[in-house]
Motif scaffolding. Sequence first.
Motif, PDB file in Angstrom:
ATOM      1  N   LEU A  74     -11.686   0.230   1.340  1.00 18.11           N
ATOM      2  CA  LEU A  74     -10.559   0.298   2.232  1.00 18.11           C
ATOM      3  C   LEU A  74      -9.428   1.246   0.810  1.00 18.11           C
ATOM      4  O   LEU A  74      -8.700   2.044   1.380  1.00 18.11           O
ATOM      5  CB  LEU A  74     -10.276  -0.413   2.660  1.00 18.11           C
ATOM      6  N   SER A  75      -9.166   0.484  -0.100  1.00 20.28           N
ATOM      7  CA  SER A  75      -8.157   0.131  -0.221  1.00 20.28           C
ATOM      8  C   SER A  75      -8.465   2.032  -1.124  1.00 20.28           C
ATOM      9  O   SER A  75      -6.927   2.139  -2.536  1.00 20.28           O
ATOM     10  CB  SER A  75      -8.158  -0.461  -1.573  1.00 20.28           C
ATOM     11  N   GLY A  76      -9.482   2.416  -1.251  1.00 18.36           N
ATOM     12  CA  GLY A  76      -9.313   3.711  -2.045  1.00 18.36           C
ATOM     13  C   GLY A  76      -9.598   4.938  -0.879  1.00 18.36           C
ATOM     14  O   GLY A  76      -9.081   6.323  -1.609  1.00 18.36           O
ATOM     15  N   GLN A  77      -8.938   4.659   0.420  1.00 15.78           N
ATOM     16  CA  GLN A  77      -8.886   5.856   1.371  1.00 15.78           C
ATOM     17  C   GLN A  77      -8.019   6.826   1.713  1.00 15.78           C
ATOM     18  O   GLN A  77      -7.851   7.866   1.051  1.00 15.78           O
ATOM     19  CB  GLN A  77      -8.964   4.643   2.892  1.00 15.78           C
ATOM     20  N   PRO A  78      -6.069   6.392   1.065  1.00 11.01           N
ATOM     21  CA  PRO A  78      -5.428   6.864   0.526  1.00 11.01           C
ATOM     22  C   PRO A  78      -5.317   8.310  -0.382  1.00 11.01           C
ATOM     23  O   PRO A  78      -5.220   9.374  -0.003  1.00 11.01           O
ATOM     24  CB  PRO A  78      -4.655   5.859   0.843  1.00 11.01           C
ATOM     25  N   ASN A  96      -2.381  -0.743   0.017  1.00  8.36           N
ATOM     26  CA  ASN A  96      -1.013   0.133  -0.304  1.00  8.36           C
ATOM     27  C   ASN A  96       0.359  -0.244  -0.277  1.00  8.36           C
ATOM     28  O   ASN A  96       0.603   0.849  -0.078  1.00  8.36           O
ATOM     29  CB  ASN A  96      -2.455   1.406  -0.018  1.00  8.36           C
ATOM     30  N   PRO A  97       0.309  -1.038  -0.536  1.00  7.81           N
ATOM     31  CA  PRO A  97       1.824  -1.536  -0.602  1.00  7.81           C
ATOM     32  C   PRO A  97       3.104  -0.335  -1.539  1.00  7.81           C
ATOM     33  O   PRO A  97       4.294  -0.037  -1.170  1.00  7.81           O
ATOM     34  CB  PRO A  97       2.072  -3.242  -0.858  1.00  7.81           C
ATOM     35  N   GLY A  98       2.333  -0.152  -2.554  1.00 10.08           N
ATOM     36  CA  GLY A  98       3.218   0.873  -3.727  1.00 10.08           C
ATOM     37  C   GLY A  98       2.769   2.817  -3.378  1.00 10.08           C
ATOM     38  O   GLY A  98       3.816   3.378  -3.547  1.00 10.08           O
ATOM     39  N   LEU A  99       1.996   2.626  -2.501  1.00 14.74           N
ATOM     40  CA  LEU A  99       1.758   4.088  -1.672  1.00 14.74           C
ATOM     41  C   LEU A  99       2.925   3.998  -0.520  1.00 14.74           C
ATOM     42  O   LEU A  99       3.116   5.151  -0.436  1.00 14.74           O
ATOM     43  CB  LEU A  99       0.956   5.025  -1.350  1.00 14.74           C
ATOM     44  N   PHE A 100       2.879   3.186   0.107  1.00 20.69           N
ATOM     45  CA  PHE A 100       3.427   3.158   1.990  1.00 20.69           C
ATOM     46  C   PHE A 100       4.444   2.169   1.377  1.00 20.69           C
ATOM     47  O   PHE A 100       4.407   0.929   2.544  1.00 20.69           O
ATOM     48  CB  PHE A 100       2.126   3.027   3.099  1.00 20.69           C
ATOM     49  N   PRO A 101       4.921   1.872   0.668  1.00 24.90           N
ATOM     50  CA  PRO A 101       6.075   0.722   1.305  1.00 24.90           C
ATOM     51  C   PRO A 101       6.888   0.841   2.443  1.00 24.90           C
ATOM     52  O   PRO A 101       6.903  -0.891   3.232  1.00 24.90           O
ATOM     53  CB  PRO A 101       7.107   0.819   0.294  1.00 24.90           C
ATOM     54  N   LEU A 102       7.030   1.557   3.232  1.00 19.99           N
ATOM     55  CA  LEU A 102       7.678   1.627   4.201  1.00 19.99           C
ATOM     56  C   LEU A 102       7.950   1.309   5.082  1.00 19.99           C
ATOM     57  O   LEU A 102       7.700   0.453   6.231  1.00 19.99           O
ATOM     58  CB  LEU A 102       8.833   2.863   4.048  1.00 19.99           C
ATOM     59  N   ALA A 103       6.033   2.084   5.587  1.00 17.42           N
ATOM     60  CA  ALA A 103       5.369   1.900   6.263  1.00 17.42           C
ATOM     61  C   ALA A 103       4.818   0.446   6.523  1.00 17.42           C
ATOM     62  O   ALA A 103       4.576   0.464   7.734  1.00 17.42           O
ATOM     63  CB  ALA A 103       3.755   2.891   6.196  1.00 17.42           C
ATOM     64  N   ASN A 104       4.600  -0.340   5.342  1.00 23.66           N
ATOM     65  CA  ASN A 104       4.401  -1.417   5.527  1.00 23.66           C
ATOM     66  C   ASN A 104       4.732  -2.123   6.422  1.00 23.66           C
ATOM     67  O   ASN A 104       4.094  -4.324   5.970  1.00 23.66           O
ATOM     68  CB  ASN A 104       3.987  -2.142   3.854  1.00 23.66           C
ATOM     69  N   VAL A 105       6.694  -2.045   6.683  1.00 22.74           N
ATOM     70  CA  VAL A 105       7.395  -3.035   6.952  1.00 22.74           C
ATOM     71  C   VAL A 105       6.424  -3.423   8.860  1.00 22.74           C
ATOM     72  O   VAL A 105       6.995  -4.102   9.715  1.00 22.74           O
ATOM     73  CB  VAL A 105       8.565  -2.306   8.307  1.00 22.74           C
ATOM     74  N   THR A 106       5.077  -2.706   9.351  1.00 21.59           N
ATOM     75  CA  THR A 106       4.738  -2.886  10.417  1.00 21.59           C
ATOM     76  C   THR A 106       3.601  -4.099  10.396  1.00 21.59           C
ATOM     77  O   THR A 106       3.082  -4.452  11.374  1.00 21.59           O
ATOM     78  CB  THR A 106       3.474  -2.354  10.532  1.00 21.59           C
ATOM     79  N   ALA A 133       7.709  10.646   4.889  1.00 24.16           N
ATOM     80  CA  ALA A 133       7.958  11.154   3.879  1.00 24.16           C
ATOM     81  C   ALA A 133       6.229  10.506   3.582  1.00 24.16           C
ATOM     82  O   ALA A 133       6.110  11.344   2.181  1.00 24.16           O
ATOM     83  CB  ALA A 133       9.189  10.967   3.341  1.00 24.16           C
ATOM     84  N   GLU A 134       6.712   9.956   3.128  1.00 21.56           N
ATOM     85  CA  GLU A 134       4.798   8.427   2.130  1.00 21.56           C
ATOM     86  C   GLU A 134       4.172   9.204   2.695  1.00 21.56           C
ATOM     87  O   GLU A 134       3.597   9.217   2.124  1.00 21.56           O
ATOM     88  CB  GLU A 134       5.355   6.793   2.935  1.00 21.56           C
ATOM     89  N   ARG A 315      13.031  -3.507  -0.936  1.00 22.31           N
ATOM     90  CA  ARG A 315      12.644  -2.287  -0.440  1.00 22.31           C
ATOM     91  C   ARG A 315      14.170  -1.706  -1.330  1.00 22.31           C
ATOM     92  O   ARG A 315      14.221  -0.518  -2.185  1.00 22.31           O
ATOM     93  CB  ARG A 315      12.307  -1.544   0.829  1.00 22.31           C
ATOM     94  N   GLU A 316      15.032  -2.120  -1.060  1.00 23.02           N
ATOM     95  CA  GLU A 316      16.711  -1.748  -1.096  1.00 23.02           C
ATOM     96  C   GLU A 316      16.332  -1.818  -2.946  1.00 23.02           C
ATOM     97  O   GLU A 316      16.924  -0.784  -3.727  1.00 23.02           O
ATOM     98  CB  GLU A 316      17.648  -2.203  -0.971  1.00 23.02           C
ATOM     99  N   ALA A 317      16.326  -3.164  -3.562  1.00 18.70           N
ATOM    100  CA  ALA A 317      15.963  -2.932  -5.102  1.00 18.70           C
ATOM    101  C   ALA A 317      14.949  -1.860  -5.997  1.00 18.70           C
ATOM    102  O   ALA A 317      15.433  -1.634  -7.064  1.00 18.70           O
ATOM    103  CB  ALA A 317      15.106  -4.333  -5.532  1.00 18.70           C
ATOM    104  N   GLU A 318      14.537  -1.099  -5.089  1.00 21.56           N
ATOM    105  CA  GLU A 318      13.275  -0.451  -5.677  1.00 21.56           C
ATOM    106  C   GLU A 318      14.151   1.346  -5.034  1.00 21.56           C
ATOM    107  O   GLU A 318      13.389   2.326  -5.556  1.00 21.56           O
ATOM    108  CB  GLU A 318      11.969  -0.454  -4.607  1.00 21.56           C
ATOM    109  N   GLY A 319      15.576   1.310  -4.472  1.00 23.14           N
ATOM    110  CA  GLY A 319      15.638   2.002  -3.660  1.00 23.14           C
ATOM    111  C   GLY A 319      15.147   3.107  -2.773  1.00 23.14           C
ATOM    112  O   GLY A 319      15.944   3.785  -2.620  1.00 23.14           O
ATOM    113  N   LEU A 320      14.323   2.435  -1.848  1.00 22.45           N
ATOM    114  CA  LEU A 320      14.417   2.751  -0.601  1.00 22.45           C
ATOM    115  C   LEU A 320      15.288   2.164   0.564  1.00 22.45           C
ATOM    116  O   LEU A 320      16.099   1.024   0.410  1.00 22.45           O
ATOM    117  CB  LEU A 320      12.680   1.979  -0.441  1.00 22.45           C
ATOM    118  N   PRO A 321      15.194   2.602   1.740  1.00 18.70           N
ATOM    119  CA  PRO A 321      16.097   2.051   2.740  1.00 18.70           C
ATOM    120  C   PRO A 321      15.482   1.155   3.511  1.00 18.70           C
ATOM    121  O   PRO A 321      15.048   1.237   5.057  1.00 18.70           O
ATOM    122  CB  PRO A 321      16.014   3.705   3.767  1.00 18.70           C
TER     123      PRO A 321
END
Length: 338
Positions: A74-78, A96-106, A133-134, A315-321
Amino acid sequence: MKLIKTLCAGALAAAASLAAPTLSVAEEINLKYHAFAGVGPSNLATRWFMDEVEKRTEGKVEFTRIFGGPLGKLSGQPENIKVGAFDMGEFSPVYNPGLFPLANVTSLPFMTDNPMAHAQAGHELFKTPTVEAEFTAMNQKYLFPGQWGSIQLLSHDPIRTIEDLKAAKVRAHGGAAEILKELGITVYGIPWGELPAAAERKVVTAAIIGAPADAYAFGFGEIFSYWDNVDWFYFPMPVSINLDTWNALPADVQAIMEQVGNETVEKARTLLEAEEVEARAALMEQTEIVNLEPAEQAKMDAVRDAAWQHWAEAREAEGLPGQAVLDDFRAILSKHGG
């Protein structure tokens, strides 16, 4: 990337990252789908989607269906979708929180007790430019939410209070891990494939996992004695397709896949609920239902908002909205009745 049946079946996956061939209306299209698990609850929605696309394209599109994870976990799918090892598959931002940090809000905890609204809101959120965009950055086109399952608690000993949770060795991920950390509770990150053995040996004494369907399908009702059948969070499982593959598809095929994808949001939930009838009855036979006492659940709810806010701040600390995405998701969720 294996779009056309006449392409060599043994082509290297690396070659799939090259420019996709141009398709004519007359050519048959073969899309390779890979499931990280065997035929089961996790791919119910995707199987329905593929059946419908094949039917509505009148055989123009066919899916090569590969189950059981021979091409990766599963972790290798993306990453595998990105490079074209296969065209389409489910994955989870939780893994995959590093690849999809904002999608992880769900995956944040206790956002709603309405799983249908949560899946609908996730579908809408993933199509917003910021979160889409992710997917684009990973050379993917988001299609639809797959099996958006409930995440619940099973344990060896009854857990009625937060102190009981602190005394347990809890396997958790996603939103459950976020809120347990707020409570100062150590979380054990046992991979799914290793979890049954770890639970049997009491390396962990409680697990917050997909239930009832996955818990029953993978035998956890025979391992654990107690079941807290409250939804801690919903496991986001988007389905995406390699972007080069998508861009090479004829416009009429894209339109059909978009339409079926939109329909799959509701269909996925109804399919899972039908699957859960047997699973729920079986788990009730195998385990005793024990929930957090109301006052203890209130304490949990009191730190929930802090968990959400800390997620946004990280996420804000990572420069993300992070704050904007959290606010957007909550607003969309409310619109859908969540």
